[in-house]
Scaffold this motif. Structure first.
Motif, mmCIF file in Angstrom:
data_model
loop_
_atom_site.group_PDB
_atom_site.id
_atom_site.type_symbol
_atom_site.label_atom_id
_atom_site.label_comp_id
_atom_site.label_asym_id
_atom_site.label_seq_id
_atom_site.Cartn_x
_atom_site.Cartn_y
_atom_site.Cartn_z
ATOM 1 N N ILE A 51 0.935 -1.227 -0.097
ATOM 2 C CA ILE A 51 -0.854 0.050 0.138
ATOM 3 C C ILE A 51 0.628 1.373 -0.279
ATOM 4 C CG2 ILE A 51 -2.104 1.654 1.020
ATOM 5 C CD1 ILE A 51 -2.304 -1.572 0.038
ATOM 6 N N ASP A 52 1.795 1.201 0.773
ATOM 7 C CA ASP A 52 3.058 2.423 0.995
ATOM 8 C C ASP A 52 3.373 2.580 -0.150
ATOM 9 O OD1 ASP A 52 1.782 2.607 2.937
ATOM 10 O OD2 ASP A 52 4.230 1.977 4.474
ATOM 11 N N ILE A 53 3.951 1.515 -1.170
ATOM 12 C CA ILE A 53 4.267 1.551 -2.520
ATOM 13 C C ILE A 53 3.741 1.694 -3.338
ATOM 14 C CG2 ILE A 53 5.490 0.313 -4.585
ATOM 15 C CD1 ILE A 53 7.219 0.861 -2.185
ATOM 16 N N ALA A 54 2.186 1.511 -3.122
ATOM 17 C CA ALA A 54 1.690 2.131 -4.127
ATOM 18 C C ALA A 54 1.078 3.560 -4.352
ATOM 19 C CB ALA A 54 -0.181 1.026 -4.398
ATOM 20 N N ASN A 55 1.168 4.087 -3.250
ATOM 21 C CA ASN A 55 0.635 5.336 -2.441
ATOM 22 C C ASN A 55 1.796 6.105 -3.545
ATOM 23 O OD1 ASN A 55 -1.672 5.616 -1.859
ATOM 24 N ND2 ASN A 55 -0.916 4.830 0.276
ATOM 25 N N ALA A 56 3.612 5.579 -3.441
ATOM 26 C CA ALA A 56 4.045 6.333 -3.689
ATOM 27 C C ALA A 56 4.370 6.795 -4.893
ATOM 28 C CB ALA A 56 5.891 5.966 -3.062
ATOM 29 N N ILE A 232 8.916 3.355 -10.314
ATOM 30 C CA ILE A 232 9.595 2.387 -9.560
ATOM 31 C C ILE A 232 10.823 3.220 -10.162
ATOM 32 C CG2 ILE A 232 10.661 0.372 -9.367
ATOM 33 C CD1 ILE A 232 8.216 -0.974 -10.869
ATOM 34 N N ALA A 233 11.345 3.166 -10.861
ATOM 35 C CA ALA A 233 12.759 3.507 -10.928
ATOM 36 C C ALA A 233 12.903 4.787 -10.112
ATOM 37 C CB ALA A 233 13.654 4.186 -12.465
ATOM 38 N N ALA A 234 12.168 5.770 -10.077
ATOM 39 C CA ALA A 234 12.279 7.303 -9.642
ATOM 40 C C ALA A 234 12.433 6.646 -8.083
ATOM 41 C CB ALA A 234 11.029 8.017 -9.772
ATOM 42 N N ILE A 235 11.294 6.033 -7.443
ATOM 43 C CA ILE A 235 11.362 5.895 -6.001
ATOM 44 C C ILE A 235 12.605 5.151 -5.465
ATOM 45 C CG2 ILE A 235 8.742 6.538 -6.021
ATOM 46 C CD1 ILE A 235 8.546 3.444 -4.940
ATOM 47 N N ARG A 236 12.909 4.669 -6.380
ATOM 48 C CA ARG A 236 14.054 3.635 -5.763
ATOM 49 C C ARG A 236 15.919 4.237 -5.712
ATOM 50 N NH1 ARG A 236 16.170 -1.367 -3.924
ATOM 51 N NH2 ARG A 236 17.180 -1.193 -5.115
ATOM 52 N N GLY A 239 14.521 7.921 -3.154
ATOM 53 C CA GLY A 239 15.341 7.371 -1.733
ATOM 54 C C GLY A 239 13.812 7.140 -0.834
ATOM 55 N N LYS A 240 13.145 7.202 -1.833
ATOM 56 C CA LYS A 240 11.612 6.824 -1.453
ATOM 57 C C LYS A 240 11.373 5.630 -0.672
ATOM 58 C CE LYS A 240 7.583 7.983 0.564
ATOM 59 N NZ LYS A 240 7.189 9.045 1.248
ATOM 60 N N TYR A 241 11.656 4.579 -1.767
ATOM 61 C CA TYR A 241 11.603 3.434 -1.616
ATOM 62 C C TYR A 241 12.667 2.433 -0.098
ATOM 63 C CZ TYR A 241 11.743 -1.845 -2.912
ATOM 64 O OH TYR A 241 11.722 -3.191 -2.395
ATOM 65 N N LYS A 242 13.073 2.940 -0.251
ATOM 66 C CA LYS A 242 13.813 2.705 1.440
ATOM 67 C C LYS A 242 13.601 3.124 2.668
ATOM 68 C CE LYS A 242 18.544 2.971 3.121
ATOM 69 N NZ LYS A 242 18.577 2.632 4.599
ATOM 70 N N GLU A 243 12.553 4.622 2.306
ATOM 71 C CA GLU A 243 12.183 5.039 3.419
ATOM 72 C C GLU A 243 10.912 3.914 4.270
ATOM 73 O OE1 GLU A 243 8.831 8.869 4.371
ATOM 74 O OE2 GLU A 243 10.847 8.891 3.182
ATOM 75 N N ILE A 244 10.708 3.318 2.859
ATOM 76 C CA ILE A 244 9.101 2.578 3.178
ATOM 77 C C ILE A 244 10.277 1.330 3.438
ATOM 78 C CG2 ILE A 244 7.594 1.480 2.066
ATOM 79 C CD1 ILE A 244 7.225 3.981 -0.562
ATOM 80 N N ASN A 245 11.034 1.121 2.730
ATOM 81 C CA ASN A 245 11.301 -0.504 3.282
ATOM 82 C C ASN A 245 11.629 -0.194 4.763
ATOM 83 O OD1 ASN A 245 13.334 -3.308 1.951
ATOM 84 N ND2 ASN A 245 14.051 -2.312 3.465
ATOM 85 N N ASP A 246 11.938 0.109 4.898
ATOM 86 C CA ASP A 246 13.045 0.610 6.483
ATOM 87 C C ASP A 246 12.108 1.110 7.223
ATOM 88 O OD1 ASP A 246 15.125 0.567 4.948
ATOM 89 O OD2 ASP A 246 15.985 2.822 6.144
ATOM 90 N N LYS A 247 10.432 1.637 7.106
ATOM 91 C CA LYS A 247 9.614 1.432 8.046
ATOM 92 C C LYS A 247 8.520 0.147 8.205
ATOM 93 C CE LYS A 247 5.047 3.085 7.828
ATOM 94 N NZ LYS A 247 3.389 3.423 6.683
#
Length: 256
Positions: A51-56, A232-236, A239-247
């Protein structure tokens, strides 16, 4: 004077590019029953990594997104029936599914695992050790397909949702369960899963699991697929992907 100001404002609005006036509307299909990736919390909110990935991704694409929950068994038919526009639900990009829908690049890749009760006599997950036991798996998943292939002498019991096999594993009606390693570990670390432990983490089978979890779209929606891949490439990259991953996790779920 008021008329002049209003007229000027309207002129500015009409000069704005189309994407500044209207957001793309996107309906996201998800299961809502697969913690920690997509599920309803105690307040009834749809939450999780998916859900967080989808929203990002929606924010990156400047899209207005709404979520539609759908039982797993019918999620691809619902996409094809135009109930929603994309599936973000931890769907493995298998060759069989790729014949029906199109997939983006992966957005994560984690291995399967087997969970057993803490007092289980099983010491490993070899086909020989697993013979003649009852193994639970969610139906219509890569994990059920993997069990069929790797454990031909094991009784496979299929369930509509992970919650059902978890209940049977806790109550002793099955001997083991197979699912994503993150799903099982998250459950075992919770109070509800205190009964059980991870017996083994398994190696992905490329023929069964594919290259990871991707976003499914209808085959004709090539433009949407390209936009999602770019997002997907952009959030990778930003830093947004890492932020969601670490959450959600203490390790990188993106994989190799």
């Amino acid at each position: 004077m008021n008329r002049i100001i209003i007229a000027a404002a309207l002129a500015i609005v009409t000069m704005l590019p189309a994407h500044a006036q209207e957001k793309m509307k996107l309906r996201i299909g998800t299961e809502g029953a697969y913690p920690p990736f997509n599920y309803f919390d105690s307040a009834g909110n749809l939450v999780g990594f998916d859900i967080d990935i989808a929203n990002a991704l929606c924010e990156e694409m400047n899209a207005e997104c709404t979520f539609v929950t759908q039982d797993w068994d019918g999620i691809i038919p619902a996409l094809l029936a135009n109930k929603f526009d994309a599936i973000i639900a931890s769907m493995s990009m298998t060759p069989a599914r790729d014949e029906i829908v199109d997939f983006t690049n992966k957005y994560y890749n984690t291995p399967p695992a087997i969970a057993v009760p803490k007092d289980s006599p099983l010491t490993d997950a070899s086909p020989e050790s697993m013979a003649d036991i009852i193994l639970g798996a969610q139906s219509s998943t890569t994990h059920a397909n993997y069990a069929e292939k790797i454990y031909p002498d094991t009784e496979l019991r299929r369930y509509g949702t992970p919650e059902e096999y978890k209940l049977d594993l806790k109550s002793g009606r099955i001997d083991a369960a197979i699912d994503d390693s993150v799903v099982l570990s998250s459950w075992i670390d919770s109070e509800d899963g205190a009964c059980c432990k991870i017996l083994a983490t398994l190696k992905n089978d490329d023929e069964i699991h594919g290259p990871g979890a991707g976003i499914a779209v209808r085959e004709e929606d090539t433009e949407l697929k390209e936009k999602l891949n770019a997002a997907i490439a952009a959030i990778r990259a930003n830093g947004k992907y890492k932020e969601i991953n670490d959450k959600h996790f203490a390790f990188d779920v993106y994989g190799d």
